[in-house]
Design a protein around this motif. Structure first.
Motif, PDB file in Angstrom:
ATOM      1  N   PHE A 175       4.407 -40.083   3.518  1.00  0.00           N
ATOM      2  CA  PHE A 175       3.321 -40.982   3.887  1.00  0.00           C
ATOM      3  C   PHE A 175       2.368 -41.272   2.729  1.00  0.00           C
ATOM      4  N   THR A 176       1.865 -40.193   2.085  1.00  0.00           N
ATOM      5  CA  THR A 176       0.863 -40.387   1.035  1.00  0.00           C
ATOM      6  C   THR A 176       1.456 -41.215  -0.100  1.00  0.00           C
ATOM      7  N   GLY A 177       0.771 -42.293  -0.417  1.00  0.00           N
ATOM      8  CA  GLY A 177       1.265 -43.174  -1.475  1.00  0.00           C
ATOM      9  C   GLY A 177       2.166 -44.283  -0.976  1.00  0.00           C
ATOM     10  N   SER A 178       2.578 -44.218   0.298  1.00  0.00           N
ATOM     11  CA  SER A 178       3.440 -45.268   0.843  1.00  0.00           C
ATOM     12  C   SER A 178       2.589 -46.496   1.177  1.00  0.00           C
ATOM     13  N   PRO A 179       3.241 -47.645   1.443  1.00  0.00           N
ATOM     14  CA  PRO A 179       2.467 -48.848   1.805  1.00  0.00           C
ATOM     15  C   PRO A 179       1.594 -48.625   3.042  1.00  0.00           C
ATOM     16  N   TYR A 180       1.983 -47.692   3.896  1.00  0.00           N
ATOM     17  CA  TYR A 180       1.212 -47.452   5.119  1.00  0.00           C
ATOM     18  C   TYR A 180      -0.073 -46.689   4.833  1.00  0.00           C
ATOM     19  N   ASN A 181      -0.149 -46.017   3.671  1.00  0.00           N
ATOM     20  CA  ASN A 181      -1.339 -45.256   3.278  1.00  0.00           C
ATOM     21  C   ASN A 181      -2.333 -46.232   2.613  1.00  0.00           C
ATOM     22  N   ALA A 182      -2.635 -47.326   3.327  1.00  0.00           N
ATOM     23  CA  ALA A 182      -3.461 -48.409   2.760  1.00  0.00           C
ATOM     24  C   ALA A 182      -3.909 -49.288   3.913  1.00  0.00           C
ATOM     25  N   ASN A 183      -4.564 -50.410   3.583  1.00  0.00           N
ATOM     26  CA  ASN A 183      -4.827 -51.416   4.614  1.00  0.00           C
ATOM     27  C   ASN A 183      -3.572 -52.274   4.721  1.00  0.00           C
ATOM     28  N   PHE A 184      -2.665 -51.838   5.582  1.00  0.00           N
ATOM     29  CA  PHE A 184      -1.338 -52.431   5.644  1.00  0.00           C
ATOM     30  C   PHE A 184      -1.338 -53.605   6.615  1.00  0.00           C
TER      31      PHE A 184
ATOM     32  N   MET B 138      -8.924 -44.895  -0.119  1.00  0.00           N
ATOM     33  CA  MET B 138      -8.228 -44.554   1.131  1.00  0.00           C
ATOM     34  C   MET B 138      -7.883 -43.069   1.113  1.00  0.00           C
ATOM     35  N   PRO B 139      -8.291 -42.306   2.150  1.00  0.00           N
ATOM     36  CA  PRO B 139      -7.903 -40.891   2.200  1.00  0.00           C
ATOM     37  C   PRO B 139      -6.380 -40.767   2.185  1.00  0.00           C
ATOM     38  N   PRO B 140      -5.833 -39.654   1.634  1.00  0.00           N
ATOM     39  CA  PRO B 140      -4.373 -39.529   1.500  1.00  0.00           C
ATOM     40  C   PRO B 140      -3.643 -39.439   2.840  1.00  0.00           C
ATOM     41  N   ASN B 141      -4.378 -39.132   3.911  1.00  0.00           N
ATOM     42  CA  ASN B 141      -3.706 -38.995   5.216  1.00  0.00           C
ATOM     43  C   ASN B 141      -4.194 -40.060   6.197  1.00  0.00           C
ATOM     44  N   PHE B 142      -4.579 -41.238   5.676  1.00  0.00           N
ATOM     45  CA  PHE B 142      -5.131 -42.279   6.544  1.00  0.00           C
ATOM     46  C   PHE B 142      -4.537 -43.635   6.181  1.00  0.00           C
ATOM     47  N   GLY B 143      -4.503 -44.497   7.154  1.00  0.00           N
ATOM     48  CA  GLY B 143      -4.056 -45.865   6.882  1.00  0.00           C
ATOM     49  C   GLY B 143      -4.484 -46.782   8.006  1.00  0.00           C
ATOM     50  N   THR B 144      -4.706 -48.055   7.689  1.00  0.00           N
ATOM     51  CA  THR B 144      -4.931 -49.042   8.750  1.00  0.00           C
ATOM     52  C   THR B 144      -3.764 -50.012   8.743  1.00  0.00           C
ATOM     53  N   TYR B 145      -3.517 -50.625   9.877  1.00  0.00           N
ATOM     54  CA  TYR B 145      -2.380 -51.549   9.965  1.00  0.00           C
ATOM     55  C   TYR B 145      -2.699 -52.625  10.989  1.00  0.00           C
ATOM     56  N   PHE B 146      -2.140 -53.774  10.797  1.00  0.00           N
ATOM     57  CA  PHE B 146      -2.238 -54.838  11.799  1.00  0.00           C
ATOM     58  C   PHE B 146      -1.207 -55.898  11.455  1.00  0.00           C
ATOM     59  N   GLY B 147      -0.964 -56.754  12.428  1.00  0.00           N
ATOM     60  CA  GLY B 147      -0.015 -57.843  12.211  1.00  0.00           C
ATOM     61  C   GLY B 147      -0.749 -59.134  11.899  1.00  0.00           C
ATOM     62  N   THR B 148      -0.011 -60.185  11.735  1.00  0.00           N
ATOM     63  CA  THR B 148      -0.610 -61.488  11.493  1.00  0.00           C
ATOM     64  C   THR B 148      -0.245 -62.392  12.655  1.00  0.00           C
ATOM     65  N   VAL B 149      -1.166 -62.437  13.630  1.00  0.00           N
ATOM     66  CA  VAL B 149      -0.887 -63.153  14.868  1.00  0.00           C
ATOM     67  C   VAL B 149      -0.739 -64.639  14.609  1.00  0.00           C
ATOM     68  N   TYR B 150      -1.427 -65.123  13.545  1.00  0.00           N
ATOM     69  CA  TYR B 150      -1.415 -66.569  13.348  1.00  0.00           C
ATOM     70  C   TYR B 150      -0.069 -67.097  12.863  1.00  0.00           C
ATOM     71  N   GLU B 151       0.826 -66.201  12.434  1.00  0.00           N
ATOM     72  CA  GLU B 151       2.145 -66.701  12.021  1.00  0.00           C
ATOM     73  C   GLU B 151       2.953 -67.255  13.196  1.00  0.00           C
ATOM     74  N   PRO B 152       3.158 -66.459  14.266  1.00  0.00           N
ATOM     75  CA  PRO B 152       3.850 -67.076  15.412  1.00  0.00           C
ATOM     76  C   PRO B 152       3.059 -68.222  16.036  1.00  0.00           C
ATOM     77  N   VAL B 153       1.726 -68.186  15.930  1.00  0.00           N
ATOM     78  CA  VAL B 153       0.932 -69.299  16.457  1.00  0.00           C
ATOM     79  C   VAL B 153       1.222 -70.569  15.660  1.00  0.00           C
ATOM     80  N   TYR B 154       1.375 -70.421  14.338  1.00  0.00           N
ATOM     81  CA  TYR B 154       1.735 -71.558  13.488  1.00  0.00           C
ATOM     82  C   TYR B 154       3.092 -72.116  13.907  1.00  0.00           C
ATOM     83  N   LEU B 155       4.051 -71.222  14.131  1.00  0.00           N
ATOM     84  CA  LEU B 155       5.389 -71.664  14.555  1.00  0.00           C
ATOM     85  C   LEU B 155       5.310 -72.380  15.895  1.00  0.00           C
TER      86      LEU B 155
END
Lengths: 304, 376
Positions: free
Chosen positions: B284-293, B133-150
């Motif tokens: 940012f660099t090294g944080s959880p967001y600097n990953a496939n979050f 992962m580049p030091p200035n990049f990150g991907t993020y998304f939620g988990t839609v299936y959790e509220p769908v499960y609820l």
């Protein structure tokens, strides 16, 4: 009963196509083919939805849808009848005009709530086994189409008025010698056809899907034009064709809801395959039934 | 029409870029993403589509509110190709040090922009970066299936016929995850519940949706949910039949005043705001967001949240949902094993939580789902 579901779905889903096909029958009987029928359905669907959203009355919506469909068809009529443009090319342009206009003005109505037509089971009749749910448990626009198809047949083939319309499609010169204006008759037939297509669109948006979305007719107007040929320019046969197409559309969800797994993509293609197959089988036989002056459109000679 | 607008917008941006020849400083000593005056957001569609793009746009407006001293730049209808890179570069030249590329297909242009501008942080919504992962990049998304499960739990308690319906568009993993989560949620409180599925092969064909809903209702289904871009048709048909609705994308309870149970909807604001907080602090660099979050109930800030309850949902059911929420927050996933497919094969072994990559490439229905995945 799966076949009751499919046939009831065929009537429900075929009604919009039926209105458009009846309208196109009228126009083509007078000698004008209108490929812009799809556009008239779209403008009808949006106008009906918008007016229903504004007034709360779906009948006012249908009126607006009919007017919008007629207005777009009037553009076609003017271009081909008064300006002598090619009917097929103009029809396509009119279709894209309708699609573009409704896409632009319709954005504001995506997601708007309306009070749509409610199904009205006809007392007594709706309780008949099989026929009841198939024919008599629908919205008022479906019932109106039951009356419209025979009425149009009577008008076209049993009334003096129909003779004039059909003459315009066969031998306009003869009609002119009898003191009628083929131009006026054709104008009325094309605009009347657009009016019916507009009601078909209104059925989609205010009675069937109860929503407006860009390009929601999804080709139904073209199917209607194909059906007119399939039905040999006969209003009553158009009823069968429209319901057949609707039933083919209803088959896939009816099977899926019962857990049957068929090739989904083949099922999605089925309505169109049925239409093509019918055209192939009936095609040659039907060309003889075409209004004589309409055939000239396909021979690329200018209409008179 | 949309394409025309997009092309015009791009052309305007291109001219703007061409006239601005001063290059941005690329040798900044400070941490990437700091010192900017603006934040850029690009969307693949129109900001008022009542769905994905509108949700992201509303998130950007929440950011504007949370950071009044930072100007929020937005660009709609940005295609998923090199044009996206040009639009983002234009935003960087205007002073943006943080860019949100909010569509799945914006990943590659976003990576390009991040590589060319090490002082800018680029965050990409929904996709995954394989490899380093580049030091200035990150991907993020939620988990839609959790509220769908609820929501499935609420549906499982509400049904009387034990038949639930699900109208979906295409058999892609995102959709299959939702259907599976819905069924697992329902079965967790009502082992007799089954989910009947009908697809429409279209994200928005109201006429097909009407027919799909009718065919489910005529089979005795009394709760219907859906995965469609436009949702009104199915909800109205369900309400008219006196059945229950579980929503998707938005709180549509006004369309179903009687039958509304609950649903899943978007709320990107809190996650966007938190990520920006980390970036402007220079961490940012090294944080959880600097990953496939990927966020869920376990991490908090899930942009997919449960919609408000309808009038018929009782306290006991809400308690069951709260318990499940607590369980997922601890275990991490509605897909905690054992998960068994329709054929009875164990797909997730007991006690195992599948990782996001596994969940995002799912290709089966769980047991209890009635229907087959269309063969391609």
């Amino acid at each position: 009963m799966i076949f009751v579901d499919v046939l009831a779905g065929g009537v429900r889903g075929g009604t919009a196509i039926l209105y458009a096909a009846l309208g196109e029958t009228l126009a083509e009987r007078a000698g004008v083919i209108n490929l812009g029928t799809e556009g008239s359905m779209l403008t009808g669907a949006l106008a009906a939805y918008a007016v229903t959203a504004g007034t709360g009355d779906p009948w006012a919506g249908v009126l607006a849808g009919a007017c919008a469909g007629a207005l777009l068809a009037a553009v076609h009529a003017f271009t081909v009848l008064s300006r002598g443009a090619n009917q097929l090319a103009t029809g396509l342009v009119v279709l894209f005009l309708g699609a573009g206009l409704t896409s632009m003005f319709g954005a504001a109505y995506v997601g708007r709530a309306i009070s749509p037509f409610q199904p009205y089971p006809i007392p007594g009749l709706s309780r008949i086994p099989w026929a009841g749910p198939i024919l008599f448990d629908h919205d008022p626009l479906v019932y109106a189409s039951y009356l419209l198809a025979p009425a149009l047949w009577w008008l076209l083939f049993r009334s003096r008025w129909g003779l004039v319309v059909r003459s315009a499609g066969e031998r306009p010169a003869v009609l002119a010698t009898y003191g009628h204006s083929p131009l006026l008759v054709r104008y009325l037939a094309v605009v009347g056809g657009g009016l019916l297509a507009g009601i078909g669109g209104a059925h989609l948006s205010t009675a069937y899907a109860n929503a407006w979305f860009e390009n929601m007719t999804a080709g139904r107007g073209f199917i209607a034009v194909a059906l007119v040929i399939f039905a040999a320019w006969h209003p009553l046969r158009a009823v069968g064709g429209a319901y057949l197409f609707g039933a083919a559309l209803a088959l896939s969800p009816a099977l899926q809801a019962r857990g049957y797994g068929f090739n989904q993509f083949a099922l999605d293609a089925l309505p169109y395959l049925v239409t093509i197959a019918a055209l192939i089988v009936l095609g040659r036989r039907q060309t003889g039934a075409a209004p004589e002056d309409l055939s000239r459109v396909f021979q690329l000679t200018p209409t008179r | 029409m949309k394409r025309l607008v997009a092309v015009t917008a791009c052309a305007v941006l291109l001219t703007a870029c061409a006239t601005n020849t001063t290059s941005s400083s690329k040798t900044s000593e400070s941490a990437p993403g700091t010192g900017g005056t603006k934040i850029g957001f690009i969307f693949v569609g129109p900001k008022d589509d009542y769905g994905y793009n509108q949700a992201a746009y509303e998130g950007s407006q929440a950011v504007a509110k949370a950071y009044p001293d930072l100007e929020v730049l937005t660009a709609e209808n940005v295609p998923e190709d090199d044009n996206a890179a040009r639009v983002m570069e234009g935003m960087v030249r205007k002073g943006a040090k943080i860019i949100f590329a909010t569509s799945y297909g914006h990943r590659d242009p976003a990576l390009k922009v991040a590589a060319a501008n090490p002082d800018v942080v680029v965050l990409q919504q929904g996709n995954i970066v394989d490899g380093p992962m580049p030091p200035n990049f990150g991907t993020y998304f939620g988990t839609v299936y959790e509220p769908v499960y609820l929501a499935g739990i609420v549906a499982g308690k509400a049904t009387r016929s034990n038949k639930l319906g699900y109208v979906y568009a295409f058999p892609i993993s995102q959709t299959l995850d939702n259907i599976n989560a819905f069924q697992l949620g329902a079965a967790s409180v009502n082992p007799a519940a089954k989910t009947y599925v009908v697809n429409t092969s279209n994200w928005c064909d109201p006429a097909k949706q009407a027919e799909a809903a009718k065919s489910l209702l005529s089979q005795g289904v009394d709760v219907i949910s859906q995965h469609q871009d436009c949702t009104a048709t199915v909800i109205r048909a369900t309400e008219a039949a006196g059945a229950y609705t579980v929503g998707y994308h938005a709180d549509a309870s006004p369309l179903a005043p009687k039958g509304w149970l609950t649903g899943s909807e978007w709320d990107w604001g809190p996650l966007y705001t938190k990520m920006i907080q980390t970036v402007v602090a220079g961490q940012f660099t090294g944080s959880p967001y600097n990953a496939n979050f990927r966020v869920g109930l376990k991490t908090g800030d899930n942009p997919f949240v449960q919609s408000p309850y309808g009038p018929t949902v009782d306290g006991a059911t809400k308690k069951l949902v709260d318990d499940a929420k607590a369980r997922i927050s601890k275990d991490g996933s509605p897909f905690l094993g054992p998960v068994v497919d329709q054929a009875g094969t164990v797909r997730v072994p007991a006690g195992t939580v599948p990782d996001y990559k596994t969940i995002e490439s799912i290709d089966y229905f769980v047991g209890g789902v009635v229907g087959k995945i269309p063969a391609s």
